[in-house]
Design a protein around this motif. Sequence first.
Motif, PDB file in Angstrom:
ATOM      1  N   LEU A   2     -10.863  21.849  -4.884  1.00  0.00           N
ATOM      2  CA  LEU A   2      -9.494  21.366  -4.741  1.00  0.00           C
ATOM      3  C   LEU A   2      -8.622  22.398  -4.027  1.00  0.00           C
ATOM      4  CD1 LEU A   2      -7.265  19.265  -5.413  1.00  0.00           C
ATOM      5  CD2 LEU A   2      -6.867  20.560  -7.519  1.00  0.00           C
ATOM      6  N   SER A   3      -8.754  23.667  -4.425  1.00  0.00           N
ATOM      7  CA  SER A   3      -7.938  24.723  -3.805  1.00  0.00           C
ATOM      8  C   SER A   3      -8.239  24.853  -2.315  1.00  0.00           C
ATOM      9  CB  SER A   3      -8.194  26.059  -4.514  1.00  0.00           C
ATOM     10  OG  SER A   3      -7.767  26.004  -5.855  1.00  0.00           O
ATOM     11  N   VAL A   4      -9.522  24.826  -1.961  1.00  0.00           N
ATOM     12  CA  VAL A   4      -9.898  24.919  -0.548  1.00  0.00           C
ATOM     13  C   VAL A   4      -9.351  23.726   0.227  1.00  0.00           C
ATOM     14  CG1 VAL A   4     -11.843  24.882   1.060  1.00  0.00           C
ATOM     15  CG2 VAL A   4     -11.945  26.321  -0.993  1.00  0.00           C
ATOM     16  N   SER A   5      -9.483  22.534  -0.352  1.00  0.00           N
ATOM     17  CA  SER A   5      -9.010  21.333   0.349  1.00  0.00           C
ATOM     18  C   SER A   5      -7.501  21.365   0.534  1.00  0.00           C
ATOM     19  CB  SER A   5      -9.429  20.074  -0.412  1.00  0.00           C
ATOM     20  OG  SER A   5      -8.685  19.902  -1.607  1.00  0.00           O
ATOM     21  N   MET A   6      -6.778  21.936  -0.425  1.00  0.00           N
ATOM     22  CA  MET A   6      -5.317  21.962  -0.304  1.00  0.00           C
ATOM     23  C   MET A   6      -4.855  22.892   0.812  1.00  0.00           C
ATOM     24  SD  MET A   6      -4.087  19.719  -2.253  1.00  0.00           S
ATOM     25  CE  MET A   6      -2.344  20.138  -2.109  1.00  0.00           C
ATOM     26  N   VAL A   7      -5.580  23.989   1.034  1.00  0.00           N
ATOM     27  CA  VAL A   7      -5.244  24.868   2.155  1.00  0.00           C
ATOM     28  C   VAL A   7      -5.400  24.115   3.473  1.00  0.00           C
ATOM     29  CG1 VAL A   7      -5.980  26.914   3.434  1.00  0.00           C
ATOM     30  CG2 VAL A   7      -5.749  27.012   0.959  1.00  0.00           C
ATOM     31  N   LEU A   8      -6.490  23.373   3.618  1.00  0.00           N
ATOM     32  CA  LEU A   8      -6.734  22.599   4.841  1.00  0.00           C
ATOM     33  C   LEU A   8      -5.733  21.455   4.980  1.00  0.00           C
ATOM     34  CD1 LEU A   8     -10.593  22.531   4.382  1.00  0.00           C
ATOM     35  CD2 LEU A   8      -9.365  23.828   6.136  1.00  0.00           C
ATOM     36  N   TYR A   9      -5.446  20.802   3.867  1.00  0.00           N
ATOM     37  CA  TYR A   9      -4.479  19.698   3.847  1.00  0.00           C
ATOM     38  C   TYR A   9      -3.090  20.183   4.263  1.00  0.00           C
ATOM     39  CZ  TYR A   9      -1.209  16.549   1.317  1.00  0.00           C
ATOM     40  OH  TYR A   9      -0.174  15.727   0.957  1.00  0.00           O
ATOM     41  N   ASN A  10      -2.639  21.307   3.689  1.00  0.00           N
ATOM     42  CA  ASN A  10      -1.313  21.839   4.022  1.00  0.00           C
ATOM     43  C   ASN A  10      -1.233  22.298   5.474  1.00  0.00           C
ATOM     44  OD1 ASN A  10      -0.258  21.398   1.459  1.00  0.00           O
ATOM     45  ND2 ASN A  10      -0.885  23.402   0.704  1.00  0.00           N
ATOM     46  N   ALA A  11      -2.368  22.721   6.027  1.00  0.00           N
ATOM     47  CA  ALA A  11      -2.371  23.210   7.410  1.00  0.00           C
ATOM     48  C   ALA A  11      -2.076  22.097   8.413  1.00  0.00           C
ATOM     49  CB  ALA A  11      -3.715  23.851   7.726  1.00  0.00           C
ATOM     50  N   TYR A  12      -2.202  20.835   8.003  1.00  0.00           N
ATOM     51  CA  TYR A  12      -1.861  19.720   8.890  1.00  0.00           C
ATOM     52  C   TYR A  12      -0.353  19.538   9.044  1.00  0.00           C
ATOM     53  CZ  TYR A  12      -6.478  17.618   9.628  1.00  0.00           C
ATOM     54  OH  TYR A  12      -7.755  17.374  10.040  1.00  0.00           O
ATOM     55  N   LEU A  13       0.419  19.992   8.062  1.00  0.00           N
ATOM     56  CA  LEU A  13       1.849  19.684   8.053  1.00  0.00           C
ATOM     57  C   LEU A  13       2.567  20.102   9.333  1.00  0.00           C
ATOM     58  CD1 LEU A  13       4.215  18.494   6.519  1.00  0.00           C
ATOM     59  CD2 LEU A  13       4.519  20.695   5.364  1.00  0.00           C
ATOM     60  N   PRO A  14       2.379  21.330   9.851  1.00  0.00           N
ATOM     61  CA  PRO A  14       3.075  21.683  11.097  1.00  0.00           C
ATOM     62  C   PRO A  14       2.659  20.837  12.298  1.00  0.00           C
ATOM     63  CG  PRO A  14       2.272  23.651   9.973  1.00  0.00           C
ATOM     64  CD  PRO A  14       1.630  22.476   9.300  1.00  0.00           C
ATOM     65  N   GLN A  15       1.472  20.235  12.222  1.00  0.00           N
ATOM     66  CA  GLN A  15       0.984  19.424  13.340  1.00  0.00           C
ATOM     67  C   GLN A  15       1.498  17.989  13.301  1.00  0.00           C
ATOM     68  OE1 GLN A  15      -3.282  19.753  13.121  1.00  0.00           O
ATOM     69  NE2 GLN A  15      -3.320  21.705  14.223  1.00  0.00           N
ATOM     70  N   ILE A  16       1.769  17.483  12.115  1.00  0.00           N
ATOM     71  CA  ILE A  16       2.126  16.061  11.998  1.00  0.00           C
ATOM     72  C   ILE A  16       3.614  15.840  11.764  1.00  0.00           C
ATOM     73  CG2 ILE A  16      -0.169  15.494  11.110  1.00  0.00           C
ATOM     74  CD1 ILE A  16       1.129  15.210   8.328  1.00  0.00           C
ATOM     75  N   ALA A  17       4.383  16.924  11.604  1.00  0.00           N
ATOM     76  CA  ALA A  17       5.814  16.773  11.331  1.00  0.00           C
ATOM     77  C   ALA A  17       6.616  17.776  12.151  1.00  0.00           C
ATOM     78  CB  ALA A  17       6.096  16.966   9.844  1.00  0.00           C
ATOM     79  N   GLU A  18       7.695  17.301  12.746  1.00  0.00           N
ATOM     80  CA  GLU A  18       8.608  18.182  13.454  1.00  0.00           C
ATOM     81  C   GLU A  18       9.317  19.098  12.446  1.00  0.00           C
ATOM     82  OE1 GLU A  18       8.818  18.402  16.672  1.00  0.00           O
ATOM     83  OE2 GLU A  18       7.438  16.730  17.028  1.00  0.00           O
ATOM     84  N   PRO A  19       9.818  20.256  12.893  1.00  0.00           N
ATOM     85  CA  PRO A  19      10.450  21.188  11.949  1.00  0.00           C
ATOM     86  C   PRO A  19      11.538  20.568  11.084  1.00  0.00           C
ATOM     87  CG  PRO A  19      10.111  22.263  14.056  1.00  0.00           C
ATOM     88  CD  PRO A  19       9.732  20.830  14.255  1.00  0.00           C
ATOM     89  N   ASP A  20      12.355  19.674  11.673  1.00  0.00           N
ATOM     90  CA  ASP A  20      13.467  19.124  10.909  1.00  0.00           C
ATOM     91  C   ASP A  20      13.060  18.003   9.950  1.00  0.00           C
ATOM     92  OD1 ASP A  20      12.858  17.273  12.818  1.00  0.00           O
ATOM     93  OD2 ASP A  20      14.919  16.917  13.486  1.00  0.00           O
ATOM     94  N   GLU A  21      11.788  17.603   9.962  1.00  0.00           N
ATOM     95  CA  GLU A  21      11.350  16.545   9.059  1.00  0.00           C
ATOM     96  C   GLU A  21      10.294  17.014   8.070  1.00  0.00           C
ATOM     97  OE1 GLU A  21       9.641  13.298  11.254  1.00  0.00           O
ATOM     98  OE2 GLU A  21       8.192  14.567  12.292  1.00  0.00           O
ATOM     99  N   ARG A  22       9.943  18.299   8.102  1.00  0.00           N
ATOM    100  CA  ARG A  22       8.869  18.786   7.232  1.00  0.00           C
ATOM    101  C   ARG A  22       9.236  18.740   5.755  1.00  0.00           C
ATOM    102  NH1 ARG A  22       7.088  23.854  11.033  1.00  0.00           N
ATOM    103  NH2 ARG A  22       6.398  22.552  12.779  1.00  0.00           N
ATOM    104  N   ASP A  23      10.490  19.048   5.421  1.00  0.00           N
ATOM    105  CA  ASP A  23      10.886  18.989   4.010  1.00  0.00           C
ATOM    106  C   ASP A  23      10.708  17.579   3.464  1.00  0.00           C
ATOM    107  OD1 ASP A  23      11.490  21.651   3.898  1.00  0.00           O
ATOM    108  OD2 ASP A  23      13.659  21.388   4.118  1.00  0.00           O
ATOM    109  N   ALA A  24      11.146  16.581   4.252  1.00  0.00           N
ATOM    110  CA  ALA A  24      11.052  15.188   3.798  1.00  0.00           C
ATOM    111  C   ALA A  24       9.596  14.747   3.693  1.00  0.00           C
ATOM    112  CB  ALA A  24      11.808  14.274   4.752  1.00  0.00           C
ATOM    113  N   VAL A  25       8.774  15.109   4.678  1.00  0.00           N
ATOM    114  CA  VAL A  25       7.361  14.727   4.664  1.00  0.00           C
ATOM    115  C   VAL A  25       6.648  15.385   3.483  1.00  0.00           C
ATOM    116  CG1 VAL A  25       5.171  14.931   5.911  1.00  0.00           C
ATOM    117  CG2 VAL A  25       7.249  14.272   7.131  1.00  0.00           C
TER     118      VAL A  25
END
Length: 448
Positions: free
Chosen positions: A140-163
Motif C-alpha cells: 500500500l505504501s509503495v502504491s501510494m507513492v506512485l499514485y501521488n506522483a500522478y497528481l502534478p501530471q493530471i492537475a494544473e497547479p491551481d486545481e491540485r488542492d481540489a483534485v
Amino acid sequence: MTADTADRTTGTGQRKREQRGWYFYDFACSVYSTSVLTVFLGPYLTSVAKAAADAEGFVHPLGIPVRAGSVFAYSVSLSMVVAVLLMPLAGARADRTGRKKPLLAVAAYVGAAATTGMFFLGGERYLLGAFLLIVANASLSVSMVLYNAYLPQIAEPDERDAVSSRGWAFGYTSGALVLVLNLVVYSGHESFGLSEGEAVRICLASAGLWWGAFTLIPLRRLRDRALPSGGEGAVGSGWRQLMATLKDMRKHPLTLSFLLAYLIYNDGVQTVISQASIYGSEELDLDQTTLITAVLLVQVLAVAGALGMGRLARTHGAKRTILASLAVWTLILAAGYFLPAKSPVWFYALAGAIGLVLGGSQALSRSLFSHLVPRGKEAEYFSAYEMSDRGLSWLGPLVFGLAYQLTGSYRDAIVSLVIFFGLGFVLLARVPVRRAVAAAGNPVPDRI
C-alpha cells in the motif's frame, strides 16, 4: 473553434478523465486502511497469536519471546521498515522509465492478493497473519507513492488542492460504505450460517477483492508520459533524489523544522488510528460491532471536522488550529487511559473526538506545508514529504508494542503515545510560519 482551442479542449477533457480515474485508486485502497488495518485485523490477529501463545502469553517467532498482544503492533512497524526500503527503488524505476502505471499495478495487486489471502488466517497461524500484513501494508505504501506522483501530471497547479481533496473524499466514502457492509455481515453472521471468525475472515478478504477490482479503473484511465532522455537509471537514484531534496531543504531550515514537527505528531496520529481497535477489544472488552460503528462514526465526523477546522484556520490561522488539535489529541489519549471497560458510550464519545480532529489536522498540515515550499519545487518537496512521512511511521507502533511488551498493559501503551503529540506541539510552536513562508519566496497570507 480554432485548432488551438480544440487542442486545449481535448487536453482538458483528457485531464478530467484521468482525474476521475485517479480518484478511484483512493476509492479502491482506502477500504484496506479502514476495514483491515483499523477495524478487523488488530483484534483478530491478536486472538490468533494468543491461541498460539504459551502459558505466560508469549509466542516465539525465530525463538524470540514476544507478547501475543504486541504481534500486531510489531508487524505494522516492520511493514513500514520494508516500505521504506522499497519506496525509493520503485520511485527510481518510475523516474528512469516514466512507466508508473505497471509499477502501480504490481504494488496494488500484490497488496490486494495478500489482503485476500487473510481469509486463510485461522487457528494458530499468527505468523501467516503477520506476513500478510507486512506484505499488504508495504505494498500500500509503495502504491501510494506512485499514485501521488500522478497528481502534478493530471492537475494544473491551481486545481491540485481540489483534485487531492476529492480523492481524499472518495477514500472516506468507500471506507464508510464497505464498513456498513462489514457490519451487516459481522452482526448477522449467525443468520448467514457463519461463525464469528469466518465472518471476520470474509470481511478481511472482501477488502482485498474490493482493492483489486476498483484498481482496474485508474489503470484503464491513467496514462504514462514519455520522459526526456538523460534520466538517471541506477536503482539508488530514488534515495539520491530524496537526499538531494533534503539537502536543498537545508537552505530553508524553517521548512525543514515544520517537516520534522509534522513527522513526529503525524506518527502519533497514525498509531492511534491503527491501534485503537486492539485497545478497544483487548483492554476495554468491547465487541466487534461496537468497534465497527465507532470507526464509521470517525469516518463521518472526519469530513465535518476537516471542514470545521478549515473555517477555524481562516479565522485563527492554520498553525494555531493545528496546535489546538494536538492539544485535543493529547486529551483524547489521557481520556482513553481512564476510559472504563465495557462502556461503549464513552468509547463512542472518544471516537467522535478523534473524528473531529483527524481529517482537519492532516488536511491543514498539508496545506500549511504547501506555503513553505519554494516555487517550482512543489513535486520534489511533496515527494520528500510523503517519503519522510512513511519513513518515520514505524516508530509509533514500535513504541506502542514495546510499552505493552514491558508492562502487559494496553493503557500504558496508549498513553505512551502522548510523547509524539507533546514533542510535535513544542516543535511546531517554535516554527515562525510567517517568516518561513517569506523565506520560501511565497506571499504571506493574512492568516497563517
